[in-house]
Design an enzyme around this catalytic site. Structure first.
Site, PDB file in Angstrom:
ATOM      1  N   ASP A  25       7.845   0.980  -4.564  1.00  0.00           N
ATOM      2  CA  ASP A  25       8.727   1.375  -3.458  1.00  0.00           C
ATOM      3  C   ASP A  25       8.324   2.748  -2.903  1.00  0.00           C
ATOM      4  O   ASP A  25       7.799   3.597  -3.632  1.00  0.00           O
ATOM      5  CB  ASP A  25      10.176   1.413  -3.965  1.00  0.00           C
ATOM      6  CG  ASP A  25      11.176   1.451  -2.819  1.00  0.00           C
ATOM      7  OD1 ASP A  25      10.831   1.025  -1.698  1.00  0.00           O
ATOM      8  OD2 ASP A  25      12.311   1.925  -3.043  1.00  0.00           O
ATOM      9  N   ASN A  27       6.736   3.162   0.396  1.00  0.00           N
ATOM     10  CA  ASN A  27       5.655   3.145   1.396  1.00  0.00           C
ATOM     11  C   ASN A  27       6.102   3.710   2.747  1.00  0.00           C
ATOM     12  O   ASN A  27       5.393   4.494   3.374  1.00  0.00           O
ATOM     13  CB  ASN A  27       5.181   1.708   1.658  1.00  0.00           C
ATOM     14  CG  ASN A  27       4.491   1.097   0.467  1.00  0.00           C
ATOM     15  OD1 ASN A  27       4.160   1.797  -0.476  1.00  0.00           O
ATOM     16  ND2 ASN A  27       4.283  -0.205   0.506  1.00  0.00           N
ATOM     17  N   TRP A  30       6.676   7.445   2.720  1.00  0.00           N
ATOM     18  CA  TRP A  30       5.375   8.124   2.593  1.00  0.00           C
ATOM     19  C   TRP A  30       4.756   8.298   3.976  1.00  0.00           C
ATOM     20  O   TRP A  30       4.267   9.370   4.322  1.00  0.00           O
ATOM     21  CB  TRP A  30       4.470   7.285   1.691  1.00  0.00           C
ATOM     22  CG  TRP A  30       3.106   7.848   1.444  1.00  0.00           C
ATOM     23  CD1 TRP A  30       2.738   8.716   0.457  1.00  0.00           C
ATOM     24  CD2 TRP A  30       1.915   7.586   2.203  1.00  0.00           C
ATOM     25  NE1 TRP A  30       1.396   9.006   0.547  1.00  0.00           N
ATOM     26  CE2 TRP A  30       0.868   8.322   1.610  1.00  0.00           C
ATOM     27  CE3 TRP A  30       1.628   6.794   3.323  1.00  0.00           C
ATOM     28  CZ2 TRP A  30      -0.440   8.295   2.096  1.00  0.00           C
ATOM     29  CZ3 TRP A  30       0.327   6.767   3.802  1.00  0.00           C
ATOM     30  CH2 TRP A  30      -0.684   7.515   3.194  1.00  0.00           C
ATOM     31  N   ARG A  38       5.601   3.232   9.715  1.00  0.00           N
ATOM     32  CA  ARG A  38       5.831   2.703   8.368  1.00  0.00           C
ATOM     33  C   ARG A  38       4.697   1.788   7.901  1.00  0.00           C
ATOM     34  O   ARG A  38       4.367   1.738   6.715  1.00  0.00           O
ATOM     35  CB  ARG A  38       7.150   1.917   8.322  1.00  0.00           C
ATOM     36  CG  ARG A  38       8.395   2.763   8.418  1.00  0.00           C
ATOM     37  CD  ARG A  38       9.647   1.892   8.447  1.00  0.00           C
ATOM     38  NE  ARG A  38       9.743   1.029   7.281  1.00  0.00           N
ATOM     39  CZ  ARG A  38      10.231   1.395   6.096  1.00  0.00           C
ATOM     40  NH1 ARG A  38      10.693   2.619   5.928  1.00  0.00           N
ATOM     41  NH2 ARG A  38      10.273   0.547   5.095  1.00  0.00           N
ATOM     42  N   THR A  71      13.356 -11.272  -1.381  1.00  0.00           N
ATOM     43  CA  THR A  71      14.056 -12.227  -0.518  1.00  0.00           C
ATOM     44  C   THR A  71      14.878 -11.480   0.539  1.00  0.00           C
ATOM     45  O   THR A  71      15.223 -12.036   1.568  1.00  0.00           O
ATOM     46  CB  THR A  71      14.997 -13.144  -1.347  1.00  0.00           C
ATOM     47  OG1 THR A  71      15.747 -12.327  -2.259  1.00  0.00           O
ATOM     48  CG2 THR A  71      14.227 -14.185  -2.128  1.00  0.00           C
ATOM     49  N   ASN A  73      13.790  -8.604   2.006  1.00  0.00           N
ATOM     50  CA  ASN A  73      12.917  -7.852   2.924  1.00  0.00           C
ATOM     51  C   ASN A  73      12.714  -8.547   4.282  1.00  0.00           C
ATOM     52  O   ASN A  73      12.246  -7.920   5.234  1.00  0.00           O
ATOM     53  CB  ASN A  73      11.551  -7.552   2.285  1.00  0.00           C
ATOM     54  CG  ASN A  73      11.621  -6.481   1.200  1.00  0.00           C
ATOM     55  OD1 ASN A  73      10.880  -6.520   0.229  1.00  0.00           O
ATOM     56  ND2 ASN A  73      12.517  -5.507   1.353  1.00  0.00           N
TER      57      ASN A  73
HETATM   58  C1  IPE Z   1      12.367  -3.369  -3.377  1.00  0.00           C
HETATM   59  O1  IPE Z   1      12.287  -2.331  -2.456  1.00  0.00           O
HETATM   60  C2  IPE Z   1      11.432  -4.467  -2.972  1.00  0.00           C
HETATM   61  C3  IPE Z   1      10.008  -4.153  -3.082  1.00  0.00           C
HETATM   62  C4  IPE Z   1       9.484  -3.063  -3.510  1.00  0.00           C
HETATM   63  C5  IPE Z   1       9.129  -5.215  -2.675  1.00  0.00           C
HETATM   64  P1  IPE Z   1      13.303  -2.213  -1.226  1.00  0.00           P
HETATM   65  O2  IPE Z   1      12.924  -0.997  -0.481  1.00  0.00           O
HETATM   66  O3  IPE Z   1      13.335  -3.486  -0.481  1.00  0.00           O
HETATM   67  O4  IPE Z   1      14.696  -2.049  -1.980  1.00  0.00           O
HETATM   68  P2  IPE Z   1      16.046  -1.346  -1.507  1.00  0.00           P
HETATM   69  O5  IPE Z   1      16.331  -1.842  -0.120  1.00  0.00           O
HETATM   70  O6  IPE Z   1      15.828   0.118  -1.547  1.00  0.00           O
HETATM   71  O7  IPE Z   1      17.048  -1.782  -2.523  1.00  0.00           O
HETATM   72  C1  IPE Z   2       8.123  -0.896  -0.509  1.00  0.00           C
HETATM   73  O1  IPE Z   2       8.189   0.206   0.308  1.00  0.00           O
HETATM   74  C2  IPE Z   2       7.356  -2.032   0.107  1.00  0.00           C
HETATM   75  C3  IPE Z   2       8.191  -3.193   0.473  1.00  0.00           C
HETATM   76  C4  IPE Z   2       9.462  -3.310   0.254  1.00  0.00           C
HETATM   77  C5  IPE Z   2       7.519  -4.301   1.141  1.00  0.00           C
HETATM   78  P1  IPE Z   2       9.309   0.365   1.420  1.00  0.00           P
HETATM   79  O2  IPE Z   2       8.855  -0.281   2.652  1.00  0.00           O
HETATM   80  O3  IPE Z   2      10.617  -0.127   0.900  1.00  0.00           O
HETATM   81  O4  IPE Z   2       9.350   1.931   1.607  1.00  0.00           O
HETATM   82  P2  IPE Z   2      10.634   2.846   1.756  1.00  0.00           P
HETATM   83  O5  IPE Z   2      11.499   2.575   0.545  1.00  0.00           O
HETATM   84  O6  IPE Z   2      11.318   2.433   3.018  1.00  0.00           O
HETATM   85  O7  IPE Z   2      10.099   4.221   1.784  1.00  0.00           O
HETATM   86 MG    MG Z   3      12.134   0.755  -0.117  1.00  0.00          MG
END
Ligand code: IPE
Ligand code: IPE
Ligand code: MG
Length: 245
Positions: A25, A27, A30, A38, A71, A73
């Site tokens: 988590d 990305n 970052w 993003r 599921t 995302n």
């Molecule tokens: C969890 O991260 C899912 C993955 C890393 C693939 P999310 O960013 O989706 O989780 P929440 O929304 O902070 O709970």
């Molecule tokens: C995790 O990084 C990757 C996926 C969930 C696909 P995020 O996209 O959730 O990154 P943040 O949490 O918004 O920084």
């Molecule tokens: Mg995240």
């Protein structure tokens, strides 16, 4: 290369988890911190995924499960979902040869039907071409949800009962586990979550019932070998009692 687990040394110096999970988590944040979209974060995260997977295999992790797409995302803005799907496509092609060279057996956890037929075909190809490999098992959780997985297992068992293949009394923790996507694999010993959130977000909620959790604020694209070494050292110091004394 990390210090503790330098691959030139024959054995890691601490006891390793047999099955490790990673919630990759952070990305998006970052990229945002760098003033970038993003999707840049996802690109960088995917690159990091590749090198961390190889490192885990080299230091002797036997089962690694990474959370790539939940599921939940799908609720993200369409352009982000599309960018992630494009990345999956690209990485599945690259992973084919990359992980094969490392003797890594790849398995996908989740409902694959929701992906494009191109991605589904690549998934089948990757699984098929690595099925006889004997090294680390890499589970990639994609369109994965722990609750969905449990409901799915309930449906499989219910069908078996209806068909008289099993009796209700034969439903046990073990036969239930055999209906999960991770059938035949050991429970999870350690879950690492990068990105600073302290929640499971629906990841391996059955398999990690007794796992150690280690949360780090480091954002996934910044998570390097030495950070993994540090976490594995912390893990090795944990006293796992499993309800005993
Ligand atoms: C969890 O991260 C899912 C993955 C890393 C693939 P999310 O960013 O989706 O989780 P929440 O929304 O902070 O709970
Ligand atoms: C995790 O990084 C990757 C996926 C969930 C696909 P995020 O996209 O959730 O990154 P943040 O949490 O918004 O920084
Ligand atoms: Mg995240």
């Amino acid at each position: 290369m990390g210090v503790l687990f330098n691959k030139r040394e024959s054995e890691p110096q601490v006891s390793l988890p047999i099955h490790m999970g990673i919630i990759m988590d952070g990305n998006g944040r970052w990229a945002k911190r760098k003033g970038l979209p993003r999707t840049f974060g996802h690109k960088s995260g995917a690159k990091n995924f590749r090198s961390i997977v190889k490192y885990c295999s080299q230091i002797g992790i036997k089962h690694l499960t990474v959370y790539a797409f939940s599921t939940e995302n799908w609720t993200r803005p369409n352009e982000e979902v599309i960018a992630l799907m494009n990345l999956f496509e690209q990485y599945l092609i690259e992973a084919l040869s990359d992980f094969q060279n490392e003797n890594i057996k790849v398995k996908f956890l989740g409902e694959m039907e929701k992906f494009s037929s191109k991605i589904q075909n690549l998934i089948k190809e990757v699984e098929k071409s690595s099925q006889n490999l004997t090294g680390m098992v890499l589970n990639i959780a994609m369109n994965y949800g722990g609750k969905r997985e449990i409901v799915n297992a309930v449906k499989i068992l219910a069908e078996k009962v209806i068909k008289n293949d099993i009796q209700v009394s034969e439903i046990t923790e073990s036969s239930f586990s055999d209906c999960l996507y991770t059938a035949g694999q050991p429970d999870v010993d350690l879950v690492i979550r990068t990105g600073g959130e302290c929640r499971t977000s629906n990841f391996l909620i059955w398999q990690a019932a007794y796992a150690e959790y280690i949360f780090t604020d480091i954002l996934w694209p910044d998570f390097k070998f030495k950070d993994l070494d540090n976490i594995l050292t912390l893990y090795a110091k944990r006293k796992r009692r499993f309800g005993g004394v």
